[in-house]
Scaffold this motif. Structure first.
Motif, PDB file in Angstrom:
ATOM      1  N   PHE A   1      -6.892   6.419  -9.821  1.00  0.00           N
ATOM      2  CA  PHE A   1      -5.835   7.857  -9.849  1.00  0.00           C
ATOM      3  C   PHE A   1      -5.798   7.367 -11.420  1.00  0.00           C
ATOM      4  O   PHE A   1      -5.881   6.506 -12.543  1.00  0.00           O
ATOM      5  N   ASN A   2      -6.246   8.382 -12.047  1.00  0.00           N
ATOM      6  CA  ASN A   2      -6.129   8.392 -13.664  1.00  0.00           C
ATOM      7  C   ASN A   2      -4.322   8.413 -13.678  1.00  0.00           C
ATOM      8  O   ASN A   2      -3.787   9.391 -13.063  1.00  0.00           O
TER       9      ASN A   2
ATOM     10  N   PRO B   1       1.192  -6.922  -2.315  1.00  0.00           N
ATOM     11  CA  PRO B   1       0.582  -5.239  -1.278  1.00  0.00           C
ATOM     12  C   PRO B   1      -0.168  -4.766  -2.342  1.00  0.00           C
ATOM     13  O   PRO B   1      -0.408  -5.801  -3.239  1.00  0.00           O
ATOM     14  N   THR B   2      -0.919  -3.602  -2.465  1.00  0.00           N
ATOM     15  CA  THR B   2      -1.062  -3.360  -3.527  1.00  0.00           C
ATOM     16  C   THR B   2      -0.810  -2.768  -4.384  1.00  0.00           C
ATOM     17  O   THR B   2       0.323  -2.324  -4.927  1.00  0.00           O
ATOM     18  N   LEU B   3      -1.554  -3.986  -5.744  1.00  0.00           N
ATOM     19  CA  LEU B   3      -0.174  -3.457  -6.923  1.00  0.00           C
ATOM     20  C   LEU B   3      -0.665  -2.370  -7.959  1.00  0.00           C
ATOM     21  O   LEU B   3       0.468  -2.327  -9.149  1.00  0.00           O
ATOM     22  N   THR B   4      -0.824  -1.476  -8.197  1.00  0.00           N
ATOM     23  CA  THR B   4      -1.407  -0.116  -8.741  1.00  0.00           C
ATOM     24  C   THR B   4       0.112   0.521  -8.505  1.00  0.00           C
ATOM     25  O   THR B   4       0.375   0.949  -9.719  1.00  0.00           O
TER      26      THR B   4
ATOM     27  N   VAL C   1      -7.466 -13.160  -3.698  1.00  0.00           N
ATOM     28  CA  VAL C   1      -7.522 -12.670  -4.516  1.00  0.00           C
ATOM     29  C   VAL C   1      -7.146 -11.024  -4.606  1.00  0.00           C
ATOM     30  O   VAL C   1      -7.724 -10.528  -3.742  1.00  0.00           O
ATOM     31  N   TYR C   2      -5.945 -10.633  -5.624  1.00  0.00           N
ATOM     32  CA  TYR C   2      -5.658  -9.439  -5.803  1.00  0.00           C
ATOM     33  C   TYR C   2      -5.806  -9.022  -7.111  1.00  0.00           C
ATOM     34  O   TYR C   2      -5.770  -9.470  -7.757  1.00  0.00           O
ATOM     35  N   GLY C   3      -6.089  -7.548  -7.021  1.00  0.00           N
ATOM     36  CA  GLY C   3      -6.109  -7.491  -8.487  1.00  0.00           C
ATOM     37  C   GLY C   3      -5.941  -5.687  -8.941  1.00  0.00           C
ATOM     38  O   GLY C   3      -5.859  -4.959  -7.712  1.00  0.00           O
ATOM     39  N   ILE C   4      -6.217  -5.244  -9.977  1.00  0.00           N
ATOM     40  CA  ILE C   4      -6.179  -4.006 -10.723  1.00  0.00           C
ATOM     41  C   ILE C   4      -7.610  -3.814 -11.343  1.00  0.00           C
ATOM     42  O   ILE C   4      -7.968  -4.721 -12.424  1.00  0.00           O
ATOM     43  N   LEU C   5      -8.338  -3.108 -11.251  1.00  0.00           N
ATOM     44  CA  LEU C   5      -9.674  -2.455 -12.238  1.00  0.00           C
ATOM     45  C   LEU C   5      -9.166  -1.577 -12.813  1.00  0.00           C
ATOM     46  O   LEU C   5      -8.962  -0.618 -12.093  1.00  0.00           O
TER      47      LEU C   5
ATOM     48  N   TYR D   1      -8.466   5.110 -15.327  1.00  0.00           N
ATOM     49  CA  TYR D   1      -8.874   5.286 -13.717  1.00  0.00           C
ATOM     50  C   TYR D   1      -7.841   3.720 -13.454  1.00  0.00           C
ATOM     51  O   TYR D   1      -8.860   2.836 -14.409  1.00  0.00           O
ATOM     52  N   PHE D   2      -7.239   3.540 -12.995  1.00  0.00           N
ATOM     53  CA  PHE D   2      -7.180   2.196 -12.536  1.00  0.00           C
ATOM     54  C   PHE D   2      -7.058   1.779 -10.735  1.00  0.00           C
ATOM     55  O   PHE D   2      -6.149   2.811 -10.009  1.00  0.00           O
TER      56      PHE D   2
END
Length: 321
Positions: free
Chosen positions: A140-141, A257-260, A8-12, A190-191
């Motif tokens: 990060f904001n 990869p990092t999704l942010t 699972v990959y994602g962003i919170l 923030y993400f």
């Protein structure tokens, strides 16, 4: 239960309105050298641990107190471990494998891993390192217009120490209330990037120490990750809410990869916009994707995305929008 057969990959996402999601030692919102505000992974994990603890789950790495000679002091790692596992005392007869099995029974360790280092004397030394299946990055904001507000606070009590009178060189009791401050961000968003790799525990599963990271573990993480910030209403965290969650479930041998780096935040007059440019990384690999879910508050936020095969879900009601 069997080990989960997917990654699972994602962003919170966390919104902070007139609150302080993650302060540094000066009390100001934590920032890097160029001034950009961010929240550490510890800031995100702590409300999750508190929520799990309140639900009756075993949580090892969280501050707990005891009374010693009339004074409240934090418990040691040994004391906390024996509080959770009272039938398993740490002594010279303790086997390392037994400690590892117990560690996997703690929900925070099952998710985030652990470094367990205990040494009492030359006869008792246990060192264990477990890399967590769940890895959360720095959040990060993404709101560029964010600013820091400092509020003056009057205490209802006078200061008995007072201040020294320059003429008499004697201390005088302050006649006015002492002054304090509360530091907040007027608005910040923030993400956090995260990923879940069940194969992190493959070796422990083969040794029959644990069942591994299961679907049940994932669902518990997901539920708490989407609501713990909102539920954690301390003085500085009132105004902090879970506002966003992206969950991309893939085959267990597929990597993203990092999704942010593919997300943008825009402040709107009526609703905020969260823009996801995911086709850059997902185009052509659709057969490796099992499911995509986006959680958000449709009252405050609009989702703009270039992918169509995703479920939009209300982060509060958990129902599809």
């Amino acid at each position: 239960m069997e080990m989960m057969k997917k990654r699972v990959y994602g962003i919170l996402g966390i919104s902070s309105i007139m609150s302080n999601w993650n302060a540094d030692f000066s009390g100001y919102p934590k920032s890097i050298s160029n001034g950009r505000v961010f929240g550490s992974d510890k800031a995100f994990k702590y409300p999750m641990k508190k929520m799990w603890e309140n639900q009756g789950e075993k949580v090892l790495y969280i501050k707990s107190l005891k009374v010693d000679k009339g004074v409240l002091i934090p418990k040691t790692l040994k004391e906390r471990y024996e509080q959770l596992f009272p039938e398993k005392k740490l002594d010279k007869n303790t086997e390392t494998i037994e400690v590892i099995k117990n560690l996997f029974k703690a929900i925070d360790v099952k998710n985030f891993g652990a470094t367990f280092a205990y040494k009492e004397d030359k006869d008792i030394s246990i060192t264990i390192s477990i890399t967590g299946a769940v890895q959360i990055g720095q959040g990060f904001n993404f709101y560029d217009e964010s600013s820091t507000e400092v509020q003056d606070i009057l205490s209802p009590f006078r200061d008995p120490k007072g201040k020294q009178n320059k003429e008499t060189k004697e201390n005088e009791e302050a006649k006015n209330s002492t002054l304090g401050t509360k530091i907040v961000s007027d608005e910040a968003h923030y993400f956090y990037p995260f990923n879940i790799n069940p194969l992190a525990y493959k070796e422990f599963v083969e040794l029959e120490i644990t069942d591994g990271y299961t679907e049940e573990d994932y669902l518990k993480f997901k539920e708490t990750a989407l609501s713990s910030a909102t539920s954690f209403a301390t003085n500085s965290k009132v105004g902090c809410d879970n506002e966003f969650g992206l969950f991309i479930e893939t085959e267990e041998d597929f990597y993203l990869p990092t999704l942010t780096q593919y997300i943008k935040f825009e402040k709107g007059e009526e609703k905020n916009k969260i823009i996801l440019n995911l086709s850059t990384v997902l185009k052509g690999v659709e057969n490796h994707i099992k499911n995509i879910e986006i959680y958000y508050n449709p009252v405050t936020t609009e989702i703009v995305t270039d992918i169509s095969n995703c479920k939009l879900i209300n982060i509060l009601t958990k129902k599809e929008v």
